[in-house]
Design a protein around this motif. Structure first.
Motif, mmCIF file in Angstrom:
data_model
loop_
_atom_site.group_PDB
_atom_site.id
_atom_site.type_symbol
_atom_site.label_atom_id
_atom_site.label_comp_id
_atom_site.label_asym_id
_atom_site.label_seq_id
_atom_site.Cartn_x
_atom_site.Cartn_y
_atom_site.Cartn_z
ATOM 1 N N SER A 183 -4.045 4.900 3.943
ATOM 2 C CA SER A 183 -3.779 3.643 3.234
ATOM 3 C C SER A 183 -3.219 3.924 1.848
ATOM 4 N N MET A 184 -2.566 2.894 1.303
ATOM 5 C CA MET A 184 -1.963 2.991 -0.022
ATOM 6 C C MET A 184 -2.434 1.837 -0.893
ATOM 7 N N VAL A 185 -2.474 2.089 -2.181
ATOM 8 C CA VAL A 185 -2.530 1.014 -3.169
ATOM 9 C C VAL A 185 -1.246 1.144 -3.979
ATOM 10 N N ILE A 186 -0.463 0.070 -4.017
ATOM 11 C CA ILE A 186 0.865 0.093 -4.630
ATOM 12 C C ILE A 186 0.864 -0.788 -5.869
ATOM 13 N N ALA A 250 -7.100 8.547 2.546
ATOM 14 C CA ALA A 250 -7.535 8.303 3.919
ATOM 15 C C ALA A 250 -8.209 6.937 3.984
ATOM 16 N N THR A 251 -7.872 6.163 4.990
ATOM 17 C CA THR A 251 -8.418 4.808 5.111
ATOM 18 C C THR A 251 -9.934 4.818 5.159
ATOM 19 N N ASP A 252 -10.519 5.773 5.885
ATOM 20 C CA ASP A 252 -11.982 5.776 6.027
ATOM 21 C C ASP A 252 -12.702 6.239 4.766
ATOM 22 N N SER A 253 -11.938 6.667 3.735
ATOM 23 C CA SER A 253 -12.558 7.025 2.459
ATOM 24 C C SER A 253 -12.559 5.852 1.479
ATOM 25 N N LEU A 254 -11.923 4.753 1.864
ATOM 26 C CA LEU A 254 -11.811 3.570 1.013
ATOM 27 C C LEU A 254 -12.761 2.479 1.495
ATOM 28 N N PRO A 279 -5.181 11.756 -18.655
ATOM 29 C CA PRO A 279 -5.386 10.418 -19.218
ATOM 30 C C PRO A 279 -4.149 9.527 -19.161
ATOM 31 N N SER A 280 -2.952 10.113 -19.238
ATOM 32 C CA SER A 280 -1.741 9.299 -19.194
ATOM 33 C C SER A 280 -1.612 8.557 -17.867
ATOM 34 N N LEU A 281 -2.127 9.140 -16.796
ATOM 35 C CA LEU A 281 -2.079 8.483 -15.488
ATOM 36 C C LEU A 281 -3.036 7.295 -15.452
ATOM 37 N N HIS A 282 -4.170 7.419 -16.101
ATOM 38 C CA HIS A 282 -5.097 6.296 -16.211
ATOM 39 C C HIS A 282 -4.462 5.159 -17.000
ATOM 40 N N THR A 283 -3.761 5.496 -18.070
ATOM 41 C CA THR A 283 -3.082 4.472 -18.870
ATOM 42 C C THR A 283 -2.032 3.746 -18.048
ATOM 43 N N LEU A 284 -1.280 4.496 -17.247
ATOM 44 C CA LEU A 284 -0.267 3.885 -16.379
ATOM 45 C C LEU A 284 -0.895 2.859 -15.457
ATOM 46 N N ILE A 285 -1.990 3.221 -14.798
ATOM 47 C CA ILE A 285 -2.652 2.287 -13.878
ATOM 48 C C ILE A 285 -3.189 1.081 -14.641
ATOM 49 N N LYS A 286 -3.766 1.325 -15.798
ATOM 50 C CA LYS A 286 -4.381 0.243 -16.586
ATOM 51 C C LYS A 286 -3.352 -0.762 -17.065
ATOM 52 N N GLN A 287 -2.109 -0.320 -17.338
ATOM 53 C CA GLN A 287 -1.073 -1.212 -17.856
ATOM 54 C C GLN A 287 -0.254 -1.879 -16.743
ATOM 55 N N SER A 288 -0.711 -1.806 -15.520
ATOM 56 C CA SER A 288 0.057 -2.322 -14.391
ATOM 57 C C SER A 288 0.161 -3.837 -14.398
ATOM 58 N N ASP A 289 1.233 -4.306 -13.794
ATOM 59 C CA ASP A 289 1.485 -5.732 -13.595
ATOM 60 C C ASP A 289 0.553 -6.224 -12.504
ATOM 61 N N MET A 290 -0.409 -7.084 -12.859
ATOM 62 C CA MET A 290 -1.457 -7.489 -11.919
ATOM 63 C C MET A 290 -0.952 -8.409 -10.805
ATOM 64 N N GLU A 291 0.267 -8.915 -10.924
ATOM 65 C CA GLU A 291 0.816 -9.743 -9.851
ATOM 66 C C GLU A 291 1.462 -8.912 -8.752
ATOM 67 N N ASN A 292 1.581 -7.613 -8.994
ATOM 68 C CA ASN A 292 2.302 -6.763 -8.042
ATOM 69 C C ASN A 292 1.493 -5.539 -7.656
ATOM 70 N N ILE A 293 0.226 -5.732 -7.358
ATOM 71 C CA ILE A 293 -0.634 -4.655 -6.878
ATOM 72 C C ILE A 293 -1.194 -5.077 -5.530
ATOM 73 N N SER A 294 -1.078 -4.199 -4.556
ATOM 74 C CA SER A 294 -1.535 -4.563 -3.216
ATOM 75 C C SER A 294 -1.906 -3.325 -2.420
ATOM 76 N N PRO A 295 -2.853 -3.473 -1.475
ATOM 77 C CA PRO A 295 -3.184 -2.372 -0.570
ATOM 78 C C PRO A 295 -2.339 -2.466 0.696
ATOM 79 N N LEU A 296 -2.151 -1.334 1.369
ATOM 80 C CA LEU A 296 -1.364 -1.313 2.596
ATOM 81 C C LEU A 296 -1.924 -0.252 3.524
ATOM 82 N N HIS A 297 -2.291 -0.670 4.738
ATOM 83 C CA HIS A 297 -2.703 0.281 5.765
ATOM 84 C C HIS A 297 -1.456 0.747 6.507
ATOM 85 N N LEU A 298 -1.215 2.040 6.547
ATOM 86 C CA LEU A 298 0.018 2.573 7.117
ATOM 87 C C LEU A 298 -0.017 2.596 8.642
#
Length: 411
Positions: A183-186, A250-254, A279-298
């Motif tokens: 699975s993905m979180v985009i 992995a889907t079963d880890s989520l 830490p820069s990766l945490h900042t990237l996630i924290k500053q994300s556009d909340m209207e465009n975040i979604s999970p996806l099962h592949l």
């Protein structure tokens, strides 16, 4: 000859242009309304095959617009560990049909590409036409039935109606997608001056970057142009630069109910799993556009075996849906469109019989689709497993170890 295409997506629209260039009558039947209320919030990388298809199928004006709107990003892909140390660079090559080809990618927003593909097709697209089923006509041809009670006759029916294709379900009901177990979180974050200063410059040039930690998960990062507001008309959309990120696990880890999570909860989940990362990766996630975040099962398509050809066929995700791990889905649909254009043009000119031409298309399409679907599937499965750089190198370069071909291993 009259060709009916179900679906006005990337592959279907490109095919329509190619057929019209060759004097073939074509109609697209699209279930969505003409003015969609939402625009695609992400970008797309066009590879060598996609570029060739667009150049050969599109009218000159559309192709010129594409060249002006897209930007060259080359073929490199970079790999880092979770502390942002560069591990490897894959440079400009891709395995395809047993050969190593030079890869030259272009980057464009999906909104811009959609506009370019739709330009000039308004007279042949029928909107709000939901496909229900088809029948073979006794004297040849196909009768298409729609949800509004109408029906139309065509000589050839092309299912370009995405991964849940209704055309495929009738034509090839034995071919079904399967869950990959990944699975993905985009998400995406607008490229502000602060974020630009924080991230490595390599993240800002549009090339793909992958964070490969010692843990099983994986983070993909790239810069794309996309609409700031996805709820406006395409002609009015403001396009800006965004850092797109994709967290793979992995889907079963989520959590089992991850599809019910809010955007904020998804970001918290990703950051919690990245606790020891830079830490820069945490900042990237924290500053994300909340209207465009979604999970996806592949999901993925199984290996395609031959079937009996007819005046019905399929292209794109309708027949070879794959994981997004290699960024090849839309490009393979474009490749289908060019090949099918060539085959149907041969029929229209009297050089080939219809079913034989479609059979040739399907045989060639299965060969390259099976290869790239397999690579995409293995990439997704390997992304959530423990591995070191050698298997990574082996997977992406088809065991080609010559550094002169573009691979550099940094210690």
């Amino acid at each position: 000859m009259h060709v009916g295409i179900i679906g006005a997506g990337i592959g279907g629209a490109c095919l329509a242009h190619g057929l019209r260039k060759n004097g073939i009558r074509v109609t697209i039947y699209e279930r969505n309304p003409a003015l969609s209320s939402e625009l695609p919030g992400y970008g797309i990388h066009i590879n060598t095959f996609g570029k060739q298809a667009l150049q050969e199928c599109l009218p000159d004006a559309n192709w010129l617009t594409f060249k002006e709107a897209s930007r060259y990003i080359g073929g490199q892909s970079r790999f880092y560990n979770e502390r942002m140390r560069l591990l490897a660079v894959q440079g400009g090559i891709s395995p395809m049909a047993g050969k190593i080809i030079s890869e030259q990618r272009l980057s464009i927003s999906r909104t811009e590409l959609k506009e370019i593909l739709n330009k000039g097709l308004s007279s042949i697209i029928q909107w709000n036409k939901t496909f229900v089923r088809y029948e073979h006509i006794e004297n040849g041809g196909i009768k298409i039935f729609f949800a509004d009670g109408s029906h139309e006759n065509v000589d050839v029916l092309i299912g370009a109606d995405a991964s849940n294709s209704k055309v495929r379900k009738q034509y090839l009901p034995f071919i079904e997608r399967f869950d990959v177990g990944v699975s993905m979180v985009i998400g995406r974050a607008r490229l502000t001056p602060d974020l630009t200063a924080l991230l490595p410059q390599n993240f800002l040039d549009g090339t793909p970057n992958s964070i490969v930690p010692k843990s099983p998960d994986w983070l993909f990062i790239s810069m794309w142009r996309a609409p700031v507001n996805i709820h406006v008309d395409a002609a009015l959309a403001e396009i800006d630069n965004f850092i797109v990120w994709v967290y793979v696990a992995a889907t079963d880890s989520l959590p089992y109910n991850i599809t019910d999570f809010s955007a904020e909860a998804l970001c918290d989940l990703v950051r919690a799993r990245m606790i020891s990362w830079d830490p820069s990766l945490h900042t990237l996630i924290k500053q994300s556009d909340m209207e465009n975040i979604s999970p996806l099962h592949l999901r993925s398509m199984p290996h395609l075996l031959p079937w009996k050809s007819s005046a019905v066929t399929l292209l794109g995700d309708a027949i070879h849906n794959m994981t997004p791990m290699t960024g090849s889905g839309a490009n393979t649909a474009l490749r289908d469109a060019l090949l099918l254009t060539q085959k149907l043009a041969s029929v229209a000119s009297g050089h080939e019989e219809l079913v034989k031409a479609i059979s040739d298309y399907e045989q060639q399409m299965r060969a390259y689709a099976n290869e790239i679907v397999g690579i995409s599937l293995r990439s997704a499965q390997n992304a959530v497993g423990h591995f070191s750089i050698p298997p990574l190198k082996q997977r992406h370069l088809s065991i080609r170890r010559n550094t002169s071909q573009g691979y550099q291993h940094r210690r």
